[in-house]
Write an enzyme that holds these catalytic residues in place. Structure first.
Site, PDB file in Angstrom:
ATOM      1  N   HIS A 170       0.829  -1.208   0.000  1.00  0.00           N
ATOM      2  CA  HIS A 170       0.000   0.000   0.000  1.00  0.00           C
ATOM      3  C   HIS A 170       0.863   1.257   0.000  1.00  0.00           C
ATOM      4  O   HIS A 170       0.356   2.369  -0.096  1.00  0.00           O
ATOM      5  CB  HIS A 170      -0.922   0.003   1.234  1.00  0.00           C
ATOM      6  CG  HIS A 170      -1.843  -1.183   1.269  1.00  0.00           C
ATOM      7  ND1 HIS A 170      -3.194  -1.069   1.431  1.00  0.00           N
ATOM      8  CD2 HIS A 170      -1.598  -2.514   1.127  1.00  0.00           C
ATOM      9  CE1 HIS A 170      -3.747  -2.281   1.399  1.00  0.00           C
ATOM     10  NE2 HIS A 170      -2.791  -3.174   1.222  1.00  0.00           N
ATOM     11  N   ASP A 225      -6.776   4.550   3.919  1.00  0.00           N
ATOM     12  CA  ASP A 225      -6.999   3.239   3.338  1.00  0.00           C
ATOM     13  C   ASP A 225      -8.326   2.716   3.878  1.00  0.00           C
ATOM     14  O   ASP A 225      -8.695   3.049   5.010  1.00  0.00           O
ATOM     15  CB  ASP A 225      -5.853   2.328   3.831  1.00  0.00           C
ATOM     16  CG  ASP A 225      -5.655   1.114   2.988  1.00  0.00           C
ATOM     17  OD1 ASP A 225      -6.563   0.271   2.972  1.00  0.00           O
ATOM     18  OD2 ASP A 225      -4.588   0.996   2.359  1.00  0.00           O
TER      19      ASP A 225
END
Ligand SMILES: O=c1ccn([C@@H]2O[C@H](COP(=O)(O)OP(=O)(O)O[C@H]3O[C@H](CO)[C@@H](O)[C@H](O)[C@H]3O)[C@@H](O)[C@H]2O)c(=O)[nH]1
Length: 470
Positions: free
Chosen positions: A27, A132
């Site tokens: 990520h 996120d």
């Protein structure tokens, strides 16, 4: 809890962005690259907030730029306590055991993040928080703070997000999408119970913000982005801001040239389109038996290869002894003419972008898919966990730029050397493989155009910045 908190230095600003990534390598590039664009090209102060270990990882793994020397980009790191076991390559579900404890430790960021945002909100007209989906729990207090706006940043494919909607509601879709969606594998075997538990927590704390950001490009996934847009409420916004990887490999500076990875020098000596790159991302490890079969399959294929063989990414998240993967006796000497095995972190994007590379055996992590598409390299799909089985379907059946090696339905069997040999030969040396390469090259060209002035990705970024600064 030790912090490097830059909020105190912030002067009055119109808009400040706070990014809250999941502390995981997969990520990282996407959040970091978006932070760079906002801070540099759009002159917006950005705070990248995470655990100490993740911030260190981010600072050392930026691609070709110096995050510590980027005006407007601030790092806020918080120390958290956790204990992480080493990876278990023999686990029946391949989801890496070391990750969830690291994710769980990040839950300790809830308070410091709220405090930071609170602090910044008095210094700006608006604080924009980009988080996120898997850090929803951390940012759940943000909507209560005045002058704030939340956006969810999905670091996965639009196809994956739509596949969940499809699972739940079977909305009508065009036939082109239906053919693919009808084949989506169930989620069984994708995630460990610990991850399921972690994700459930995020869902319960879900922040209903202003919009979604997707790590994809309209030129790759317009079909699924349209379908997602149709299912959301009308004033909820969506932006596809990817790719977040460079679409061209920059010419190295003389200094960088001196530090060039040996695999790139090896590639320089190979003929064009002759090498397959084999690598399975940063989170999973192969079992000894899988390693043996893969070694044999690559050797029998008689194709040139670069194979990244190491245990899951240490990524500074767990300590202790790491297993050294064993190859059959004398293997590296035997294949020396044709292949190399890398035991360390490899320059994946540069390898994929090299003219000698023309195939990628990949676990289909979303970054790897986007990087491969951006470099026009077709994929031999070996999905392991999470979103990967569905990404593999998108690659092989949706975009038709790949072929399966590890078939998800047969995930409990070790992929035999003969299958690996056959797939590698098809990808690298057959008319079927050539077709895939042709389609991958077309997508690469479209992606390249999209990031230029006036291109789809460029316009999308302009629209996003206009929205957050409105
Ligand atoms: O030796 C290496 C290994 C990896 N990478 C880079 O690390 C990233 C790996 O990302 P990805 O391909 O997405 O794999 P994971 O690290 O496994 O990513 C996790 O996060 C992704 C994004 O959410 C998910 O799609 C995956 O399933 C999940 O495992 C890519 O940018 C690679 O270029 C290197 O540069 N060198």
């Amino acid at each position: 809890m030790a912090t490097t908190n830059h909020a105190a230095n912030a002067t009055q600003h119109s808009v400040i962005v706070v990014m809250v990534p999941l502390p995981a390598q997969g990520h990282l590039h996407q959040f970091l690259e978006l932070a760079r664009r906002l801070a540099s090209a759009h002159n917006i102060p950005v705070y990248y907030v995470s655990t100490v270990a993740h911030v260190r990882q981010a600072q050392s793994r930026a691609r070709g730029w110096d995050p510590l020397n980027t005006p407007n980009l601030n790092f806020s790191e918080f120390s958290v306590s956790f204990d992480v076991p080493p990876p278990n390559p023999d686990a029946s579900i391949k989801f890496p055991s070391q990750l969830v404890p690291a994710f769980n430790s990040s839950l300790q960021l809830r308070e410091p993040v709220a405090e930071l945002v609170n602090n910044l909100s008095s210094k700006a007209r608006k604080v924009v928080v980009l988080h996120d989906f898997l850090t929803s729990w951390i940012v759940q207090d943000v909507p209560k703070i005045p002058n704030t706006e939340c956006y969810c940043f999905h670091t996965v494919s639009a196809f994956l997000i739509f596949s969940y909607i499809w699972d739940a509601a079977r909305p009508p879709v065009p036939s082109e999408a239906e053919v693919v969606l009808k084949q989506i594998p169930s989620l069984e075997g994708c995630n460990s119970p610990e991850l399921e538990e972690f994700a459930k927590k995020q869902l319960q704390a879900r922040v209903f913000g202003v919009g979604n950001i997707f790590s994809t490009s309209r030129v790759i996934e317009q079909l699924y982005l349209d379908l997602i847009e149709k299912t959301y409420v009308k004033d909820f916004k969506h932006w596809a801001l990817g790719p977040f990887n460079p679409v061209e490999i920059p010419i190295p500076t003389p200094d960088a040239e001196k530090r060039r990875h040996y695999s790139l020098e090896w590639l320089d000596k190979q003929t064009e389109n002759s090498v397959i790159f084999v690598s399975f991302g940063s989170t999973t490890s192969l079992s000894e038996e899988e390693i043996k079969e893969l070694a044999k399959g690559l050797e029998q294929s008689e194709q040139r290869f670069i194979w990244v063989l190491r245990d899951a990414d240490k990524g500074d998240i767990f300590s202790g002894d790491v297993r050294k993967c064993q190859l059959p006796e004398g293997y590296e000497e035997r294949v020396a003419e044709r292949g190399i095995v890398i035991r360390d972190w490899a320059p994946q994007l540069e390898i994929l972008g090299h003219v000698a590379t023309s195939g990628f055996m990949s676990h289909c992590g979303w970054n790897s898919c986007m990087e491969s598409i951006s470099m026009g390299v077709p994929i031999a799909a070996w999905p392991m966990h999470s979103d990967q089985p569905r990404n593999a379907l998108l690659i092989t059946k949706g975009l038709k730029i790949g072929i399966s090696v590890r078939v998800w339905e047969k995930r409990n069997e070790v992929v035999p050397a003969e299958t690996i040999e056959k797939v590698v030969k098809t990808l690298m040396a057959s008319s079927e493989g050539e077709e895939m390469k042709k389609r991958a090259t077309e997508l690469k060209e479209a992606v390249k155009l999209s990031v230029m002035d006036g291109g789809a990705a460029h316009k999308e970024m302009e629209s996003f910045v206009a929205h957050i600064t409105r």
